[in-house]
Write a protein that holds these residues in place. Structure first.
Motif, PDB file in Angstrom:
ATOM      1  N   ASP A 178     -25.171 -13.201   7.589  1.00  0.00           N
ATOM      2  CA  ASP A 178     -26.160 -13.670   6.393  1.00  0.00           C
ATOM      3  C   ASP A 178     -26.542 -15.183   6.566  1.00  0.00           C
ATOM      4  N   TRP A 179     -25.626 -15.834   7.242  1.00  0.00           N
ATOM      5  CA  TRP A 179     -25.809 -17.346   7.210  1.00  0.00           C
ATOM      6  C   TRP A 179     -26.612 -17.841   8.381  1.00  0.00           C
ATOM      7  N   TYR A 180     -26.423 -17.004   9.568  1.00  0.00           N
ATOM      8  CA  TYR A 180     -27.060 -17.357  10.920  1.00  0.00           C
ATOM      9  C   TYR A 180     -28.691 -17.445  10.954  1.00  0.00           C
ATOM     10  N   ASP A 181     -29.063 -18.413  11.644  1.00  0.00           N
ATOM     11  CA  ASP A 181     -30.657 -18.422  11.695  1.00  0.00           C
ATOM     12  C   ASP A 181     -31.107 -17.519  12.864  1.00  0.00           C
ATOM     13  N   GLU A 182     -32.308 -17.451  13.055  1.00  0.00           N
ATOM     14  CA  GLU A 182     -32.780 -16.221  14.102  1.00  0.00           C
ATOM     15  C   GLU A 182     -32.372 -16.663  15.437  1.00  0.00           C
ATOM     16  N   GLU A 183     -32.257 -18.196  15.852  1.00  0.00           N
ATOM     17  CA  GLU A 183     -31.870 -18.280  17.243  1.00  0.00           C
ATOM     18  C   GLU A 183     -30.478 -18.321  17.469  1.00  0.00           C
ATOM     19  N   VAL A 184     -29.873 -18.575  16.475  1.00  0.00           N
ATOM     20  CA  VAL A 184     -28.325 -17.995  16.850  1.00  0.00           C
ATOM     21  C   VAL A 184     -28.162 -16.612  16.857  1.00  0.00           C
ATOM     22  N   ALA A 185     -28.729 -15.942  15.938  1.00  0.00           N
ATOM     23  CA  ALA A 185     -28.795 -14.338  15.888  1.00  0.00           C
ATOM     24  C   ALA A 185     -29.101 -13.857  17.319  1.00  0.00           C
ATOM     25  N   GLU A 186     -30.128 -14.344  17.993  1.00  0.00           N
ATOM     26  CA  GLU A 186     -30.678 -13.871  19.297  1.00  0.00           C
ATOM     27  C   GLU A 186     -29.694 -14.170  20.390  1.00  0.00           C
ATOM     28  N   ALA A 187     -29.068 -15.443  20.117  1.00  0.00           N
ATOM     29  CA  ALA A 187     -27.987 -15.915  21.261  1.00  0.00           C
ATOM     30  C   ALA A 187     -26.982 -15.053  21.193  1.00  0.00           C
ATOM     31  N   ALA A 188     -26.589 -14.600  19.723  1.00  0.00           N
ATOM     32  CA  ALA A 188     -25.359 -13.773  19.744  1.00  0.00           C
ATOM     33  C   ALA A 188     -25.523 -12.309  20.199  1.00  0.00           C
ATOM     34  N   ALA A 189     -26.977 -12.010  20.210  1.00  0.00           N
ATOM     35  CA  ALA A 189     -27.294 -10.504  20.448  1.00  0.00           C
ATOM     36  C   ALA A 189     -27.168 -10.647  22.076  1.00  0.00           C
ATOM     37  N   LYS A 190     -27.779 -11.844  22.694  1.00  0.00           N
ATOM     38  CA  LYS A 190     -27.765 -11.632  24.076  1.00  0.00           C
ATOM     39  C   LYS A 190     -26.355 -11.767  24.826  1.00  0.00           C
ATOM     40  N   VAL A 191     -25.675 -12.535  24.006  1.00  0.00           N
ATOM     41  CA  VAL A 191     -24.161 -12.449  24.561  1.00  0.00           C
ATOM     42  C   VAL A 191     -23.589 -11.174  24.562  1.00  0.00           C
ATOM     43  N   ASP A 192     -23.962 -10.398  23.264  1.00  0.00           N
ATOM     44  CA  ASP A 192     -23.286  -9.128  23.027  1.00  0.00           C
ATOM     45  C   ASP A 192     -23.988  -8.156  24.395  1.00  0.00           C
ATOM     46  N   GLU A 193     -25.284  -8.276  24.337  1.00  0.00           N
ATOM     47  CA  GLU A 193     -25.703  -7.452  25.630  1.00  0.00           C
ATOM     48  C   GLU A 193     -25.127  -7.837  27.139  1.00  0.00           C
ATOM     49  N   GLU A 194     -24.830  -9.084  27.154  1.00  0.00           N
ATOM     50  CA  GLU A 194     -24.337  -9.488  28.581  1.00  0.00           C
ATOM     51  C   GLU A 194     -22.830  -9.121  28.441  1.00  0.00           C
ATOM     52  N   LYS A 195     -22.210  -8.781  27.510  1.00  0.00           N
ATOM     53  CA  LYS A 195     -20.749  -8.398  27.454  1.00  0.00           C
ATOM     54  C   LYS A 195     -20.804  -6.872  27.626  1.00  0.00           C
ATOM     55  N   GLN A 196     -21.878  -6.178  27.174  1.00  0.00           N
ATOM     56  CA  GLN A 196     -21.920  -4.708  27.333  1.00  0.00           C
ATOM     57  C   GLN A 196     -22.328  -4.410  28.638  1.00  0.00           C
ATOM     58  N   ALA A 197     -23.224  -4.933  29.208  1.00  0.00           N
ATOM     59  CA  ALA A 197     -23.657  -5.089  30.743  1.00  0.00           C
ATOM     60  C   ALA A 197     -22.531  -5.454  31.727  1.00  0.00           C
ATOM     61  N   LYS A 198     -21.766  -6.360  31.270  1.00  0.00           N
ATOM     62  CA  LYS A 198     -20.374  -6.527  32.081  1.00  0.00           C
ATOM     63  C   LYS A 198     -19.349  -5.328  32.043  1.00  0.00           C
ATOM     64  N   GLU A 199     -19.350  -4.829  30.701  1.00  0.00           N
ATOM     65  CA  GLU A 199     -18.301  -3.886  30.680  1.00  0.00           C
ATOM     66  C   GLU A 199     -18.576  -2.407  31.296  1.00  0.00           C
ATOM     67  N   ALA A 200     -20.146  -2.325  31.283  1.00  0.00           N
ATOM     68  CA  ALA A 200     -20.472  -0.974  31.811  1.00  0.00           C
ATOM     69  C   ALA A 200     -20.469  -1.030  33.500  1.00  0.00           C
ATOM     70  N   LEU A 201     -20.577  -2.374  33.910  1.00  0.00           N
ATOM     71  CA  LEU A 201     -20.366  -2.518  35.371  1.00  0.00           C
ATOM     72  C   LEU A 201     -18.871  -2.435  35.761  1.00  0.00           C
ATOM     73  N   ARG A 202     -17.929  -2.743  34.926  1.00  0.00           N
ATOM     74  CA  ARG A 202     -16.616  -2.669  35.268  1.00  0.00           C
ATOM     75  C   ARG A 202     -16.290  -1.209  35.084  1.00  0.00           C
ATOM     76  N   ILE A 203     -16.821  -0.496  34.046  1.00  0.00           N
ATOM     77  CA  ILE A 203     -16.399   0.916  34.136  1.00  0.00           C
ATOM     78  C   ILE A 203     -17.101   1.610  35.234  1.00  0.00           C
ATOM     79  N   GLU A 204     -18.163   1.303  35.589  1.00  0.00           N
ATOM     80  CA  GLU A 204     -18.962   2.084  36.792  1.00  0.00           C
ATOM     81  C   GLU A 204     -17.889   1.615  37.905  1.00  0.00           C
ATOM     82  N   ALA A 205     -17.477   0.455  38.307  1.00  0.00           N
ATOM     83  CA  ALA A 205     -16.696  -0.068  39.380  1.00  0.00           C
ATOM     84  C   ALA A 205     -15.257   0.443  39.328  1.00  0.00           C
TER      85      ALA A 205
END
Length: 416
Positions: free
Chosen positions: A316-343
Motif C-alpha cells: 500500500d505504501w509503494y509508488d507505481e514505479e517501485v511496484a512496476e520494478a517489483a513486478a518486473k523482478v518477479d517476472e524475471e524470477k518466474q522466467a528464470k525458474e521456468a528455464l531452470r525447470i525446463e533445463a
C-alpha cells in the motif's frame, strides 16, 4: 683616416646591433614558446567530488572520486557535511540515499593527502574536527539515511556507512577496517556504533583484526540489511528510501529517535520508556488520528483478517514505479525458474533416454549371449547324440557279426 675610423666604428655598431636584435628575437621566440607551452598544458579541471540531486522527494548524495576509490580528502568531507546539512534543512525531503560513484562506496580517508602535510598537525586537526574526518560521522542525523554499498567500503568509509540507518550491500562488495594495517585509528564513530549494532565480541573481532568481511557474513552479523546483485545497490537503496518516505514521517522519526536514545542516551529501561513518551508531539497525535480514520474507512469489521494475511505488507505504501520494478523482478524470477525447470526436465529426459538405450543395449547383449548359449547347447546335444548313435551302431554291428559267425564242424561226412 677619419673615414676609415668611422667605417670601422659603424661596422662594430652594426655588428652589436645585429647581435642585440638576434638576442631580442631569440627571447621573443622563447617567450612565445613558453606561452604556447602554457597554452598547451592541460589545466586541471576542478572535479565536483560530491554530487547532490533529487529523485522526486529523495535526496541523493554521491561521493565522486572514482580514481581514488572514493577516498575522502578534507574538501570532500566538508562538502559532505554541507550536503547533509542541506538535506536536514529540506522539509520536502524525508529520506536521503548515500552512495559511491565508479565501482566503490568509499575507501576511507585519503592517506595521500595526510602524507603531504605535517603529520602531527594533520593528526590533531582530524581528531579535533567536530563533524568527522570523512563527513558528518560524529553527528546524530535528524532524518533517515539509506546507504548503497558497492565495491570497497573500508576504513573510515565503513564508519561513514555505519552512520546511515539502513545499508543495502551488493553481493560482491567488501567491508573491513583496513586502516588497521596503516596504524590509522577508528575515529569516525565506528567504536560507538558498531558494538551497538552487532555486539561487543564481533565488533572487537572486526576492529582489532582489520579483516575483510563479505556480504553474507555482514548480513548475518547485522551490519547490512539487504544483499542485492552487483550493480543494483543504488537502485535498491532508492526503492527502500521511497518505501520509508511513504509512511507518516512524524511517527517514523519519533520511533527512530526513541531507538537511538534507548541505545546511546539512557542507562536504564525505565528512562528509555520515559523518552518514548516525552518524544511524542502534537503532530504525531494528529497523524495517528488520520491513520486510524483511514484504517476505519478502508477495512470493515468482517474483513480485518484479510490485511493481516497479505504477502506484501508494504504494497500500500509503494509508488507505481517501485511496484512496476517489483513486478518486473518477479517476472524475471518466474522466467528464470521456468528455464531452470525446463533445463532440469531436459536433463532428466536425457538421463532417461540414456538409461533406456543402456537397458536396451544390455537386453540385446543378454539375448545374444542367451542365443549363443542355446546354439552351443544344441550343438553339444547334437554332438552327444551323434556320439551315442555311433556307439549304438557300433555295438549293434558287433552283435550282428557275432551272431553270423559259422559254427565249427563236429564230424566228417562219410565217403561214398
Amino acid at each position: 683616416m677619419f673615414r676609415q675610423v668611422s667605417r670601422y666604428v659603424n661596422k662594430i655598431v652594426e655588428a652589436n646591433v645585429l647581435q642585440i636584435n638576434r638576442g631580442i628575437n631569440s627571447a621573443r621566440c622563447l617567450l612565445k614558446k613558453d606561452a604556447c607551452a602554457e597554452m598547451l598544458e592541460e589545466k586541471p579541471i576542478k572535479q565536483n567530488t560530491v554530487l547532490v540531486e533529487k529523485d522526486k522527494n529523495i535526496t541523493l548524495i554521491g561521493i565522486n572520486r572514482p580514481r581514488q576509490r572514493n577516498a575522502i580528502d578534507g574538501q570532500t568531507a566538508a562538502k559532505l557535511c554541507e550536503a547533509f546539512s542541506a538535506f536536514e534543512a529540506d522539509d520536502a525531503s524525508p529520506v536521503a540515499v548515500l552512495y559511491g560513484i565508479g565501482g566503490s562506496f568509499c575507501s576511507g580517508f585519503d592517506i595521500l593527502e595526510m602524507a603531504n602535510e605535517d603529520e602531527s598537525t594533520v593528526s590533531v586537526e582530524i581528531l579535533m574536527m567536530p563533524e568527522g574526518s570523512v563527513g558528518p560521522t560524529r553527528r546524530q542525523l535528524g532524518k533517515p539515511v539509506v546507504c548503497g554499498i558497492n565495491g570497497y567500503c573500508v576504513a573510515n568509509g565503513l564508519e561513514l556507512a555505519l552512520m546511515c540507518d539502513l545499508r543495502v550491500m551488493e553481493d560482491s562488495a567488501v567491508l573491513g577496517f583496513f586502516n588497521r594495517r596503516f596504524g590509522v585509528p577508528v575515529i569516525d564513530g565506528g567504536t560507538a556504533r558498531l558494538p551497538a549494532m552487532i555486539g561487543l565480541s564481533r565488533a572487537l573481532d572486526l576492529i582489532l583484526t582489520g579483516r575483510h568481511v563479505c556480504a553474507e557474513e555482514a548480513n548475518s552479523m547485522g551490519i547490512v540489511n539487504r544483499i542485492v546483485p552487483t550493480g543494483e545497490a543504488l537502485n535498491k537503496a532508492i526503492e527502500l528510501a521511497k518505501c520509508l518516505s511513504k509512511f507518516p514521517q512524524s511517527a517514523l522519526n519519533h520511533d527512530r529517535k526513541s531507538v537511538y536514545s534507548a541505545v546511546f542516551d539512557v542507562g536504564s529501561f525505565q528512562q528509555a520508556i520515559q523518552n518514548e513518551i516525552m518524544y511524542t508531539s502534537k503532530d504525531i497525535i494528529d497523524q495517528m488520528h488520520d491513520g486510524i480514520k483511514w484504517f476505519n474507512k478502508t477495512f470493515k469489521d468482517n474483513d480485518t483478517d484479510s490485511w493481516l494475511k497479505r504477502d506484501k505488507s508494504m504494497a500500500d505504501w509503494y509508488d507505481e514505479e517501485v511496484a512496476e520494478a517489483a513486478a518486473k523482478v518477479d517476472e524475471e524470477k518466474q522466467a528464470k525458474e521456468a528455464l531452470r525447470i525446463e533445463a532440469e526436465q531436459k536433463v532428466q529426459e536425457e538421463k532417461e533416454r540414456k538409461f533406456k538405450e543402456k537397458t536396451l543395449k544390455s537386453a540385446k547383449v543378454t539375448e545374444k549371449q542367451k542365443t549363443e548359449k542355446e546354439v552351443e547347447k544344441n550343438a553339444a546335444a547334437t554332438e552327444s547324440k551323434e556320439k551315442d548313435d555311433k556307439n549304438v551302431n557300433s555295438v549293434e554291428s558287433k552283435s550282428k557279426v557275432d551272431c553270423e559267425e559259422p559254427k565249427p564242424q563236429t564230424s566228417k561226412e562219410p565217403k561214398k
